[in-house]
Design an enzyme around this catalytic site. Structure first.
Site, mmCIF file in Angstrom:
data_model
loop_
_atom_site.group_PDB
_atom_site.id
_atom_site.type_symbol
_atom_site.label_atom_id
_atom_site.label_comp_id
_atom_site.label_asym_id
_atom_site.label_seq_id
_atom_site.Cartn_x
_atom_site.Cartn_y
_atom_site.Cartn_z
ATOM 1 N N LYS A 53 -21.704 11.189 0.235
ATOM 2 C CA LYS A 53 -22.164 12.428 0.879
ATOM 3 C C LYS A 53 -22.878 13.335 -0.124
ATOM 4 C CE LYS A 53 -18.431 12.736 4.308
ATOM 5 N NZ LYS A 53 -17.318 13.574 4.761
ATOM 6 N N LYS A 86 1.731 -4.099 6.114
ATOM 7 C CA LYS A 86 2.095 -4.163 4.690
ATOM 8 C C LYS A 86 3.618 -4.256 4.524
ATOM 9 C CE LYS A 86 -1.870 -4.375 2.879
ATOM 10 N NZ LYS A 86 -2.229 -5.476 1.976
ATOM 11 N N SER A 102 0.866 -1.186 0.000
ATOM 12 C CA SER A 102 0.000 0.000 0.000
ATOM 13 C C SER A 102 0.897 1.227 0.000
ATOM 14 C CB SER A 102 -0.851 -0.012 1.269
ATOM 15 O OG SER A 102 -1.317 1.287 1.543
ATOM 16 N N SER A 103 0.419 2.299 -0.614
ATOM 17 C CA SER A 103 1.255 3.510 -0.681
ATOM 18 C C SER A 103 1.551 4.068 0.715
ATOM 19 C CB SER A 103 0.590 4.574 -1.552
ATOM 20 O OG SER A 103 -0.702 4.856 -1.077
ATOM 21 N N CYS A 104 0.728 3.705 1.718
ATOM 22 C CA CYS A 104 0.974 4.235 3.060
ATOM 23 C C CYS A 104 2.186 3.577 3.719
ATOM 24 C CB CYS A 104 -0.263 4.121 3.941
ATOM 25 S SG CYS A 104 -0.683 2.448 4.386
ATOM 26 N N TYR A 142 -1.726 -0.257 9.621
ATOM 27 C CA TYR A 142 -1.870 -0.933 8.329
ATOM 28 C C TYR A 142 -0.518 -0.966 7.615
ATOM 29 C CZ TYR A 142 -4.145 -1.920 3.803
ATOM 30 O OH TYR A 142 -4.552 -2.471 2.619
ATOM 31 N N HIS A 187 -12.782 5.089 2.063
ATOM 32 C CA HIS A 187 -11.796 6.044 1.601
ATOM 33 C C HIS A 187 -12.519 7.266 1.033
ATOM 34 C CE1 HIS A 187 -9.124 2.453 1.712
ATOM 35 N NE2 HIS A 187 -8.268 3.368 2.120
HETATM 36 P P1 GDP Z 1 -5.406 8.130 2.879
HETATM 37 O O1 GDP Z 1 -4.960 8.333 1.461
HETATM 38 O O2 GDP Z 1 -4.778 6.948 3.533
HETATM 39 O O3 GDP Z 1 -5.219 9.387 3.692
HETATM 40 O O4 GDP Z 1 -6.950 7.723 2.848
HETATM 41 P P2 GDP Z 1 -8.396 8.414 2.662
HETATM 42 O O5 GDP Z 1 -8.897 8.110 1.291
HETATM 43 O O6 GDP Z 1 -9.236 7.952 3.785
HETATM 44 O O7 GDP Z 1 -8.190 9.991 2.812
HETATM 45 C C1 GDP Z 1 -7.618 10.803 1.819
HETATM 46 C C2 GDP Z 1 -7.786 12.274 2.165
HETATM 47 O O8 GDP Z 1 -9.159 12.650 1.981
HETATM 48 C C3 GDP Z 1 -7.432 12.668 3.602
HETATM 49 O O9 GDP Z 1 -6.770 13.928 3.563
HETATM 50 C C4 GDP Z 1 -8.817 12.836 4.246
HETATM 51 O O10 GDP Z 1 -8.810 13.726 5.344
HETATM 52 C C5 GDP Z 1 -9.603 13.418 3.089
HETATM 53 N N1 GDP Z 1 -11.070 13.303 3.245
HETATM 54 C C6 GDP Z 1 -11.956 14.324 3.107
HETATM 55 N N2 GDP Z 1 -13.208 13.932 3.357
HETATM 56 C C7 GDP Z 1 -13.147 12.599 3.635
HETATM 57 C C8 GDP Z 1 -14.138 11.619 3.970
HETATM 58 O O11 GDP Z 1 -15.330 11.895 4.085
HETATM 59 N N3 GDP Z 1 -13.687 10.343 4.170
HETATM 60 C C9 GDP Z 1 -12.349 10.019 4.056
HETATM 61 N N4 GDP Z 1 -11.975 8.747 4.244
HETATM 62 N N5 GDP Z 1 -11.389 10.921 3.768
HETATM 63 C C10 GDP Z 1 -11.788 12.203 3.552
#
Ligand code: GDP
Length: 326
Positions: free
Chosen positions: A196, A149, A116-118, A145, A188
């Site tokens: 939403k 990984k 994973s990229s994380c 996570y 994600h």
């Molecule tokens: P990440 O790439 O591991 O950080 O995974 P995410 O897809 O959960 O989040 C990506 C970015 O989107 C982060 O900066 C979150 O704060 C932002 N984000 C904004 N709104 C949302 C939301 O409703 N859900 C999630 N999961 N992330 C959000």
């Protein structure tokens, strides 16, 4: 006589097990493998819980696939990672340790571990190249996570070195697409925004909340492109180094929100909740190794969003998915 590492490994006619076939990545792999001539094996969780070593070993011994895609994981977005650290660490460590050992014991010829990229350092130079791995501290929100990984990568390397197994690790960038998990507590960002915005539209509301500041950048790759790259690499790549699956589009979260609104035809306003975490400030992967082998993605961000929104709106209950693809 098994293939030497580095020689082509065509999947046509082989028994291929997709671990995690109910998840977004696993189901895209099933779609892609359908065109390879492989004999695809899957198992339901009631048949084999990959967190259990005995069950995993028994199942692999009984079915003896020649190739395995390790796409099973307990997955989720930034908040799920931050609030369920034990599950994200334990489940994923157990799944990958059990799978790798069971594959070795039952003589699986080739395994693809999915990273994973994380797992790259929070402040790695962008776009992140494979050799950045373990050069700096992890992003704290998804460290659990990420550590699992990283263990997967190291297991694949260790089994290569000690036992000569052709086990490889591919590291996909942020993925999205049909079959994603739309549960707001676990999803994600792309499924979260689609949900939403469509909820606001249905309820006649003109504001939608976005977590964080909107300034983080993410690269997004459509899941069918990622599955195509996974099959491509399974057939052609052999090596100890991880290989990135990327070549998607990089956008800020603010821009992503606008694209989702445009796709849904919603004209409201986004409100940013700075109390929610931003996570990594920027995350895009360097894809020159994969692109240098001749692979190219086909589905851009807007086309991918169109397909994902359409799927979400017609998928009914299936769209809520599950946070685990075990
Ligand atoms: P990440 O790439 O591991 O950080 O995974 P995410 O897809 O959960 O989040 C990506 C970015 O989107 C982060 O900066 C979150 O704060 C932002 N984000 C904004 N709104 C949302 C939301 O409703 N859900 C999630 N999961 N992330 C959000």
């Amino acid at each position: 006589m098994s293939e030497l590492p580095g020689q082509p490994f065509p999947l046509n006619g082989r028994k291929v097990y997709v671990a995690g076939h109910r998840g977004m990545v696993g189901s895209a792999l099933l779609r892609r493998l359908g065109t390879t001539g492989a004999q695809v094996l899957t198992a339901e969780r009631r048949e084999v819980d990959l967190r259990r070593q005995d069950q995993t070993e028994r199942w692999l011994e009984a079915h003896r696939p020649e190739a395995v895609f390790a796409a099973a994981a307990t997955v989720g977005g930034i908040l799920a990672n931050d609030t369920r650290p034990a599950e994200f660490l334990y489940d994923n460590l157990a799944i990958i340790a059990n799978l790798i050992q069971a594959c070795h014991r039952s003589g699986v010829r080739k395994v693809m571990v999915l990273g994973s990229s994380c797992m790259y350092p929070r402040l790695a130079a962008q776009p992140i190249a494979e050799d950045s791995v373990l050069t700096g501290p992890l992003e704290p929100t998804n460290q659990w996570y990420a550590v699992a990984k990283l263990a997967g990568l190291k297991l694949a390397q260790a089994y290569r070195r000690q036992y000569g197994c052709d086990f490889i690790t591919a590291v996909p960038t942020n993925l999205f697409g049909v079959g994603d998990n739309f549960d707001p507590a676990a999803s994600h960002v792309i499924p979260a925004m689609i949900r939403k915005v469509t909820d606001a539209q249905a309820g006649g509301r003109d504001t939608v909340e976005v977590w964080g500041t909107g300034s983080p950048e993410r690269e997004f790759l459509y899941v069918d492109d990622a599955a195509d790259a996974m099959v491509f690499l399974m057939e052609r790549y052999s090596g100890e180094e991880p290989i990135n699956i990327a070549g998607g589009q990089t956008v800020t979260i603010r821009r992503l929100a606008e694209l989702v609104a445009a796709e849904c035809g919603w004209r409201g306003r986004f409100v940013y909740d700075a109390d929610k975490p931003d996570g990594m400030p920027r995350k895009a992967l360097e894809a020159s190794r994969l692109l240098g082998m001749g692979w190219r993605p086909e589905i851009g961000l807007q086309e991918g969003l169109r397909r994902t929104c359409a799927w979400f709106l017609q998928a009914g209950d299936a769209r809520l998915g599950t946070a685990a693809a075990i």
